[in-house]
Design a protein around this motif. Structure first.
Motif, PDB file in Angstrom:
ATOM      1  N   LEU A 310       0.832  -1.211   0.000  1.00  0.00           N
ATOM      2  CA  LEU A 310       0.000   0.000   0.000  1.00  0.00           C
ATOM      3  C   LEU A 310       0.864   1.258   0.000  1.00  0.00           C
ATOM      4  O   LEU A 310       0.486   2.280  -0.580  1.00  0.00           O
ATOM      5  CB  LEU A 310      -0.944  -0.008   1.204  1.00  0.00           C
ATOM      6  CG  LEU A 310      -1.985  -1.135   1.227  1.00  0.00           C
ATOM      7  CD1 LEU A 310      -2.898  -0.995   2.448  1.00  0.00           C
ATOM      8  CD2 LEU A 310      -2.813  -1.143  -0.055  1.00  0.00           C
ATOM      9  N   HIS A 311       2.020   1.183   0.655  1.00  0.00           N
ATOM     10  CA  HIS A 311       2.956   2.317   0.619  1.00  0.00           C
ATOM     11  C   HIS A 311       3.429   2.542  -0.820  1.00  0.00           C
ATOM     12  O   HIS A 311       3.526   3.695  -1.270  1.00  0.00           O
ATOM     13  CB  HIS A 311       4.150   2.029   1.533  1.00  0.00           C
ATOM     14  CG  HIS A 311       5.166   3.141   1.566  1.00  0.00           C
ATOM     15  ND1 HIS A 311       4.941   4.335   2.218  1.00  0.00           N
ATOM     16  CD2 HIS A 311       6.395   3.242   1.004  1.00  0.00           C
ATOM     17  CE1 HIS A 311       5.997   5.122   2.068  1.00  0.00           C
ATOM     18  NE2 HIS A 311       6.885   4.489   1.334  1.00  0.00           N
ATOM     19  N   SER A 326      -6.406   8.300   1.196  1.00  0.00           N
ATOM     20  CA  SER A 326      -7.435   7.636   0.389  1.00  0.00           C
ATOM     21  C   SER A 326      -7.418   6.127   0.621  1.00  0.00           C
ATOM     22  O   SER A 326      -8.462   5.497   0.771  1.00  0.00           O
ATOM     23  CB  SER A 326      -7.209   7.926  -1.095  1.00  0.00           C
ATOM     24  OG  SER A 326      -7.267   9.315  -1.349  1.00  0.00           O
ATOM     25  N   LEU A 327      -6.237   5.551   0.666  1.00  0.00           N
ATOM     26  CA  LEU A 327      -6.111   4.111   0.906  1.00  0.00           C
ATOM     27  C   LEU A 327      -6.600   3.739   2.298  1.00  0.00           C
ATOM     28  O   LEU A 327      -7.209   2.682   2.490  1.00  0.00           O
ATOM     29  CB  LEU A 327      -4.649   3.679   0.728  1.00  0.00           C
ATOM     30  CG  LEU A 327      -4.123   3.700  -0.709  1.00  0.00           C
ATOM     31  CD1 LEU A 327      -2.607   3.562  -0.721  1.00  0.00           C
ATOM     32  CD2 LEU A 327      -4.756   2.590  -1.534  1.00  0.00           C
ATOM     33  N   ALA A 328      -6.347   4.620   3.265  1.00  0.00           N
ATOM     34  CA  ALA A 328      -6.792   4.354   4.633  1.00  0.00           C
ATOM     35  C   ALA A 328      -8.311   4.303   4.713  1.00  0.00           C
ATOM     36  O   ALA A 328      -8.877   3.478   5.441  1.00  0.00           O
ATOM     37  CB  ALA A 328      -6.246   5.422   5.578  1.00  0.00           C
ATOM     38  N   ASN A 334     -11.206  -2.828   6.753  1.00  0.00           N
ATOM     39  CA  ASN A 334     -10.843  -4.174   6.315  1.00  0.00           C
ATOM     40  C   ASN A 334      -9.699  -4.740   7.150  1.00  0.00           C
ATOM     41  O   ASN A 334      -9.408  -5.942   7.081  1.00  0.00           O
ATOM     42  CB  ASN A 334     -10.436  -4.172   4.841  1.00  0.00           C
ATOM     43  CG  ASN A 334     -11.622  -3.911   3.922  1.00  0.00           C
ATOM     44  OD1 ASN A 334     -12.709  -4.420   4.147  1.00  0.00           O
ATOM     45  ND2 ASN A 334     -11.413  -3.107   2.898  1.00  0.00           N
ATOM     46  N   LEU A 335      -9.057  -3.892   7.932  1.00  0.00           N
ATOM     47  CA  LEU A 335      -7.948  -4.327   8.774  1.00  0.00           C
ATOM     48  C   LEU A 335      -8.342  -4.498  10.238  1.00  0.00           C
ATOM     49  O   LEU A 335      -7.716  -5.256  10.970  1.00  0.00           O
ATOM     50  CB  LEU A 335      -6.796  -3.304   8.695  1.00  0.00           C
ATOM     51  CG  LEU A 335      -6.107  -3.166   7.339  1.00  0.00           C
ATOM     52  CD1 LEU A 335      -5.036  -2.090   7.414  1.00  0.00           C
ATOM     53  CD2 LEU A 335      -5.489  -4.491   6.912  1.00  0.00           C
ATOM     54  N   ILE A 336      -9.379  -3.792  10.659  1.00  0.00           N
ATOM     55  CA  ILE A 336      -9.768  -3.838  12.069  1.00  0.00           C
ATOM     56  C   ILE A 336     -11.258  -3.532  12.201  1.00  0.00           C
ATOM     57  O   ILE A 336     -11.772  -2.648  11.518  1.00  0.00           O
ATOM     58  CB  ILE A 336      -8.925  -2.832  12.909  1.00  0.00           C
ATOM     59  CG1 ILE A 336      -9.247  -2.938  14.397  1.00  0.00           C
ATOM     60  CG2 ILE A 336      -9.098  -1.414  12.404  1.00  0.00           C
ATOM     61  CD1 ILE A 336      -8.790  -4.188  15.059  1.00  0.00           C
ATOM     62  N   LEU A 351      -9.675   4.906  13.266  1.00  0.00           N
ATOM     63  CA  LEU A 351      -9.299   3.711  12.499  1.00  0.00           C
ATOM     64  C   LEU A 351      -8.609   4.100  11.197  1.00  0.00           C
ATOM     65  O   LEU A 351      -7.582   3.514  10.821  1.00  0.00           O
ATOM     66  CB  LEU A 351     -10.538   2.863  12.200  1.00  0.00           C
ATOM     67  CG  LEU A 351     -11.280   2.257  13.390  1.00  0.00           C
ATOM     68  CD1 LEU A 351     -12.415   1.367  12.917  1.00  0.00           C
ATOM     69  CD2 LEU A 351     -10.349   1.483  14.297  1.00  0.00           C
ATOM     70  N   ASN A 352      -9.156   5.087  10.516  1.00  0.00           N
ATOM     71  CA  ASN A 352      -8.553   5.536   9.260  1.00  0.00           C
ATOM     72  C   ASN A 352      -7.228   6.258   9.500  1.00  0.00           C
ATOM     73  O   ASN A 352      -6.280   6.112   8.720  1.00  0.00           O
ATOM     74  CB  ASN A 352      -9.518   6.438   8.496  1.00  0.00           C
ATOM     75  CG  ASN A 352     -10.709   5.677   7.934  1.00  0.00           C
ATOM     76  OD1 ASN A 352     -10.738   4.444   7.961  1.00  0.00           O
ATOM     77  ND2 ASN A 352     -11.699   6.388   7.441  1.00  0.00           N
TER      78      ASN A 352
END
Length: 374
Positions: A310-311, A326-328, A334-336, A351-352
């Protein structure tokens, strides 16, 4: 929650709306705009629970007209669908428990709304009908709406609906990829730490997707996603070139993460992550590192692999328009997620933010822990 093609789902309900004369219409519009800001840049779905809208709390046509005018082009068609013009990121609107009022309202605004948008509206008489379209168990449905649905079914059959016995789940296949734990996948794949579906989607997107505008923002065909999942679960090879759609491997990656029995960041980290906004800005990266270092080894390795990718995506944001922020917004939930229920709107901010920090400061956060076999 999500629908069956990975789009975010926004739910609206009128069952707790106060009487119209007590309603602060200005604050309501501000709240709606704030809510929609979290989602409008991606493909999304709206579910509107109409039960609870009564003569006392029903908004006047004058207010609806005012609301329509106040929403600028960015928010066109963002709430209740029937009130506003078509906007392409809104992929579907489900109206649950419709009444004559909502249908009359639709006819009033129909001349202002495009035919293309009108085709996105689906009326559903019962909550169970949602299961065909959405991940029903992820939806935050008010108890009042659930009780109303039970009464409607009871009237239809002359009695309350019987309790449906759910058959026990089938044991997963040895080649299963979706809906099973990381440990299960590792044990069935000769100890490989990175799940095959993740390795293959990431590798493909690295080669062909890094500069695709809107990567991870777009949805894909529901049936195609199901077909690809089935192939992976059966241990069969998948050639994404055959589908001619770069968004399919992107959605498959998100779906894999979302269907893990426990989130990649684990339930134990949820409350710690929510506290990131109360940490002084200059110390947040350090706090992120502390939380990540507490992960089980396998989760840490898979997370590091994903965030590294993602980086890379964020580094190409001049082409793909997908910054770390934007990716966050796409990957945060989807991660937590919480162990019970769904994440509240207020939880989206921390979370974001946590996910954005992981992506932006990848090298710093993941440089102090090396795991054998990584």
């Amino acid at each position: 929650g999500d629908d069956n093609s990975g789009r975010k789902v926004i739910t609206f309900s009128c069952c707790r709306m106060p009487p119209s004369h007590q309603l602060n219409h200005t604050r309501l519009l501000e709240y709606l705009k704030y809510t929609l800001d979290q989602y409008v840049e991606n493909d999304y779905t709206v579910v509107y629970f109409h039960y609870g809208l009564k003569s006392l709390n029903k908004p006047s046509l004058k207010w609806l007209q005012t609301a329509y005018k106040e929403f600028d082009r960015k928010y066109a068609s963002k709430i209740f669908g029937v009130l506003f013009q078509y906007k392409k990121n809104l992929k579907a609107l489900y109206v649950v428990h419709p009444t004559n009022f909502i249908k009359i309202l639709w006819n009033i605004f129909k001349p202002l709304i495009s035919h293309k948008f009108g085709k996105k509206i689906t009326y559903l008489n019962y909550l169970s009908d949602l299961r065909e379209h959405l991940k029903y168990d992820q939806l935050n449905i008010p108890q009042e709406v659930i009780r109303h649905d039970e009464k409607l079914r009871g009237k239809q059959k002359g009695k309350l609906p019987p309790v449906v016995k759910i058959p026990p789940p089938r044991p997963p296949l040895p080649t299963q990829q979706f809906g099973v734990s990381l440990k299960y996948i590792k044990d069935k794949n000769k100890g490989e730490l990175i799940p095959p579906v993740m390795k293959e989607t990431v590798s493909y997107l690295k080669r062909k997707g890094l500069q695709v505008e809107g990567l991870f923002r777009r949805s894909a065909s529901i049936q195609t996603i199901k077909d690809v999942q089935k192939l992976y679960n059966q241990g069969k090879s998948v050639n994404f070139d055959d589908y001619h759609d770069i968004h399919i491997p992107a959605v498959i990656l998100k779906t894999f993460l979302r269907e893990l029995p426990q989130p990649l960041l684990t339930f134990e980290c949820y409350d710690h992550i929510l506290g990131i906004t109360s940490v002084e800005s200059s110390l947040r990266v350090t706090r992120c590192k502390q939380i990540i270092q507490g992960l089980p080894e396998h989760n840490y390795i898979v997370l590091k692999y994903l965030i590294c990718f993602l980086h890379m995506v964020s580094q190409e944001s001049i082409y793909n328009r997908m910054t770390a922020s934007s990716l966050a917004c796409v990957f945060g939930l989807n991660l937590i997620w919480p162990s019970k229920g769904t994440a509240s709107l207020s939880a989206l901010v921390p979370l974001n933010l946590f996910t954005e920090l992981l992506i932006d400061f990848y090298a710093n956060i993941f440089n102090s822990r090396t795991v054998p076999g990584e």
